[in-house]
Design an enzyme around this catalytic site. Structure first.
Site, PDB file in Angstrom:
ATOM      1  N   GLU B 132     -13.701   6.041   2.263  1.00 20.80           N
ATOM      2  CA  GLU B 132     -12.457   6.517   2.886  1.00 20.80           C
ATOM      3  C   GLU B 132     -11.685   5.369   3.537  1.00 20.80           C
ATOM      4  O   GLU B 132     -10.452   5.322   3.491  1.00 20.80           O
ATOM      5  CB  GLU B 132     -12.781   7.583   3.941  1.00 20.80           C
ATOM      6  CG  GLU B 132     -11.599   8.152   4.685  1.00 20.80           C
ATOM      7  CD  GLU B 132     -10.626   8.882   3.764  1.00 20.80           C
ATOM      8  OE1 GLU B 132     -10.951   9.974   3.315  1.00 20.80           O
ATOM      9  OE2 GLU B 132      -9.533   8.330   3.475  1.00 20.80           O
ATOM     10  N   ILE B 139      -6.518   7.003   8.015  1.00 18.94           N
ATOM     11  CA  ILE B 139      -5.915   8.232   7.468  1.00 18.94           C
ATOM     12  C   ILE B 139      -6.895   8.898   6.512  1.00 18.94           C
ATOM     13  O   ILE B 139      -7.399   8.238   5.607  1.00 18.94           O
ATOM     14  CB  ILE B 139      -4.622   7.922   6.681  1.00 18.94           C
ATOM     15  CG1 ILE B 139      -3.698   6.993   7.465  1.00 18.94           C
ATOM     16  CG2 ILE B 139      -3.907   9.194   6.279  1.00 18.94           C
ATOM     17  CD1 ILE B 139      -2.575   6.380   6.605  1.00 18.94           C
ATOM     18  N   LYS B 208      -5.534  -1.350  -3.307  1.00 16.33           N
ATOM     19  CA  LYS B 208      -5.550   0.056  -2.898  1.00 16.33           C
ATOM     20  C   LYS B 208      -4.975   0.945  -3.999  1.00 16.33           C
ATOM     21  O   LYS B 208      -5.468   2.048  -4.252  1.00 16.33           O
ATOM     22  CB  LYS B 208      -4.786   0.212  -1.587  1.00 16.33           C
ATOM     23  CG  LYS B 208      -5.504  -0.505  -0.439  1.00 16.33           C
ATOM     24  CD  LYS B 208      -4.601  -0.752   0.758  1.00 16.33           C
ATOM     25  CE  LYS B 208      -5.349  -1.514   1.856  1.00 16.33           C
ATOM     26  NZ  LYS B 208      -4.425  -2.022   2.898  1.00 16.33           N
TER      27      LYS B 208
END
Lengths: 443, 443
Positions: B132, B139, B208
């Protein structure tokens, strides 16, 4: 590991949301299976009328008028309650849980009123009750409370959780529409009911605030104790002043830890243009959640409508089918039936900054009188603004005077305004609106 | 059900994020237990130096220089890899997985380069690998892909996933700072490294994008095939033109399904002021994800920093301790090691709208020449703008001319500009910037 065979589910209530769920389960069965690893099979659509289901082209072989058929069917592994309301729906959920069927619901009114009882019943029966769709439609928001932000002490959250109100306010802000014009437009676009009371009164937002606050603080929350003001009395003049002062008016569900208890309220409120909630426009919802480790997070999306809400219902079905939700429901401690009661501050005890707008006779000394009364009640003025009178002030001529306060107790302000409003030369009841400051991050 | 005793974990790498995780696990142990139902116990802090750990006042009894100690300890139920980089960290994760210890990592560079191998190894060893914290800091964003939005076919996402770049762009947009001034300020505020290359070049955003695209589309994604443009060449003039045209410049990680394959790119891009991403300011991150059922959702928060990132690491620990993550990791099908490879479109094949800004001699006929060349290459002009020259145009006098195009292939535009830039009277290489339109909701 893997799920053997299909996971058979029953749907109770085939209205807007139920119909959208049924459509997704049938149309997207392969898609969902390929992504989630779960083969969700809709076995029953339970309702008393099937007009809408027929319109959607759903297989009449699924139609069933008796809930008991689904409850007695050992193949049924989960029931979705999408009936709405707080009477029949409550009974349906109770019966499902007693039959040891896990339940997925989108019913915020029911959970706000009777949630603790239903969660406790689910726990006693050893099944789970999932409700992602109850707040923020399709936004995976409830998961933030029970999963994604579990490492945090949550100190506050601010939510725009009613799309109808946000649409109306956006029309007022961006296009200068009056409240009644904007409401009419919302109705024309199908975004407001013929009787919009539950939305515009703030009642629907209070339901969602109750559910989210319980999870955020791990406490029992009483809906009845939440002070609620709707947007139906909001004047365009105050929407314009907000802009001028660097704010935007939003209907906010606000939850904050304050000394002495929880400050929970639903209010049309001023929020700084620098805050991302200020930019949430149209029918969208967004909730800002503040955690002691993570700081400010925000979740945005469509808070209503069949298809977005169905997305959340099906996500819950998948979590139940995979076994993940039962683990979280049985072990995590934030659920509303587990917490103690917490002091919920009354409107008088809530502290905030405030916007005060009066309309007063344009004679010397009026503003001094107002300042004196505020000062007498211990209220410190942060800024003041006196403008040329707009043409449409109700109650005859006069000049609007705006004052913003430093942080103070709401009760003090209310008493000061009661006194001030009796002063000769004051032309209408003063308007009081909360100013919600950015919650301080302490990361 | 319930967790008996404590869930003992080891931390590898006690830098900024590792230190913040250790601090939370020690300081907030009771808080986390009371919320999650899990008693997380930090048993080892593994590193080669403990200066930072000592500064934080962490118990030296936890310090350990040999990973093997933790791997051989049957009590250790999870290891956090917070070393960073792609060499030692890769080896550490491999060894943990081979020792059948679940791993939590925040390492986006490693997962972007070697994720598929590591996920597959975890699967073979029957343990899970959670991440995560690798995208969007604290977030709960990765969860949206593998849990909250599972009922959706995801068609696109747009992310602001590098806080350093967003801080720099915000300074340029809001305060008119040049790129180099804004970078200097970011460095002074500790928001940019002394060598900011990985951030400002777009490389970190590409890492990402690779991870999120794999989850969104359930496909293997090759980092090397992603076209990446950084913000380091961005001129203030184009930031100002964006504003004038109703857009804001953001460094966006863009993923879209297009005919023929996936369009993935990292670019400084124009996004409409009506889009909520346009309002994400300072070091914050936000990602808009579009699902076929849910429509547009967005997730916002701090994308970096010790404490926010630690919030995500601990959330993963809790999910592993509760057993929920292992169920999802083993059953859900979106993980990057499971998907087939998908065609990733090259820069020439990507379709978009574009902003073109040239500086040309202020003589009649120049604009006509440009239009003719664009038209020859099949590019349709959406709007055009010619302005008085600002004072600071590099390359001597000339007038900036701005054109926006309708949707077209990037390759066509590049070839047209190559031709145009050779035209006498053109004063500098034309600037080409993507215009990212709101993804159409199909709900």
């Amino acid at each position: 590991m893997g799920i053997a065979g299909s996971f058979k589910v029953a749907l109770a209530g085939c209205g807007t949301v139920g119909g959208a769920v049924a459509k997704i389960l049938v149309r997207d069965r392969e898609l969902i299976k390929s992504r989630s690893g779960v083969d969700l099979e809709l076995k029953y659509i339970i309702d008393i009328r099937f007009d809408h289901a027929k319109e959607l082209g759903l297989d009449p072989g699924l139609f069933q008028t008796d809930l008991e058929t689904a409850l007695k069917d050992p193949e049924i592994q989960c029931v979705m309650e999408l009936i709405g309301g707080t009477t029949l729906a409550r009974e349906v959920i109770r019966r499902c849980l007693l039959a040891k069927k896990p339940v997925v619901t989108a019913n915020k009114a029911l959970l706000a009123h009777h949630g603790a009882e239903l969660w406790a019943l689910a726990r006693r029966e050893g099944v789970s009750l999932a409700f992602e769709a109850s707040c923020g439609g399709g936004i995976p928001l409830i998961r933030a409370f029970y999963d994604g932000l579990l490492a945090n002490r949550l100190d506050a959250f601010y939510g725009i959780v009613n799309g109808t109100c946000n649409f109306i306010l956006t029309e007022m802000i961006q296009n200068g529409a009056s409240y009644s014009q904007a409401l009419k437009q919302a109705q024309e676009e199908g975004l407001a009911e013929a009787d919009p009371t539950l939305d515009v009164s703030g009642g629907d937002s209070a339901h969602k605030l109750t559910i989210m606050a319980a999870l955020a603080f791990g406490r029992k929350i009483e809906l009845e104790k939440i002070p609620v003001t709707g947007i139906d009395a909001l004047e365009l003049m105050d929407v314009a002043f907000a802009q001028e002062l660097g704010y935007v008016v939003k209907l906010l569900a606000v939850a904050q830890r304050q000394s002495g208890g929880l400050s929970l309220r639903v209010r049309p409120a001023f929020i700084s243009k620098a805050h991302p909630l200020a930019w949430i426009s149209g029918a969208f919802n967004a909730v800002s959640i503040y955690g002691h480790a993570v700081g400010h997070t925000m979740y945005y999306g469509r808070g209503a409508g069949g298809s977005p809400t169905a997305s959340a219902v099906v996500a819950d079905l998948i979590q139940i089918a995979l076994g993940a939700y039962p683990l979280l429901f049985s072990q995590v401690k934030v659920w509303p039936d587990l917490g103690e009661e917490e002091v919920q501050l009354g409107p008088d005890q809530i502290t905030s900054r405030f916007y005060i707008r009066t309309v007063m006779q344009d004679t010397p000394g009026m503003f001094a009188q107002m300042s004196a009364i505020l000062s007498k009640h211990g209220i410190s003025i942060s800024s003041a603004l006196q403008k040329e009178p707009p043409e449409d002030i109700p109650g005859g001529t006069g000049v609007p005077v705006v004052v913003t306060t430093h942080t103070t107790q709401e009760g003090l302000v209310r008493r000061a305004l009661e006194e001030f409003d009796k002063t000769p030369g004051v032309r209408q009841k003063s308007v009081l609106i909360d100013i919600i400051d950015e919650h301080p991050e302490r990361i």
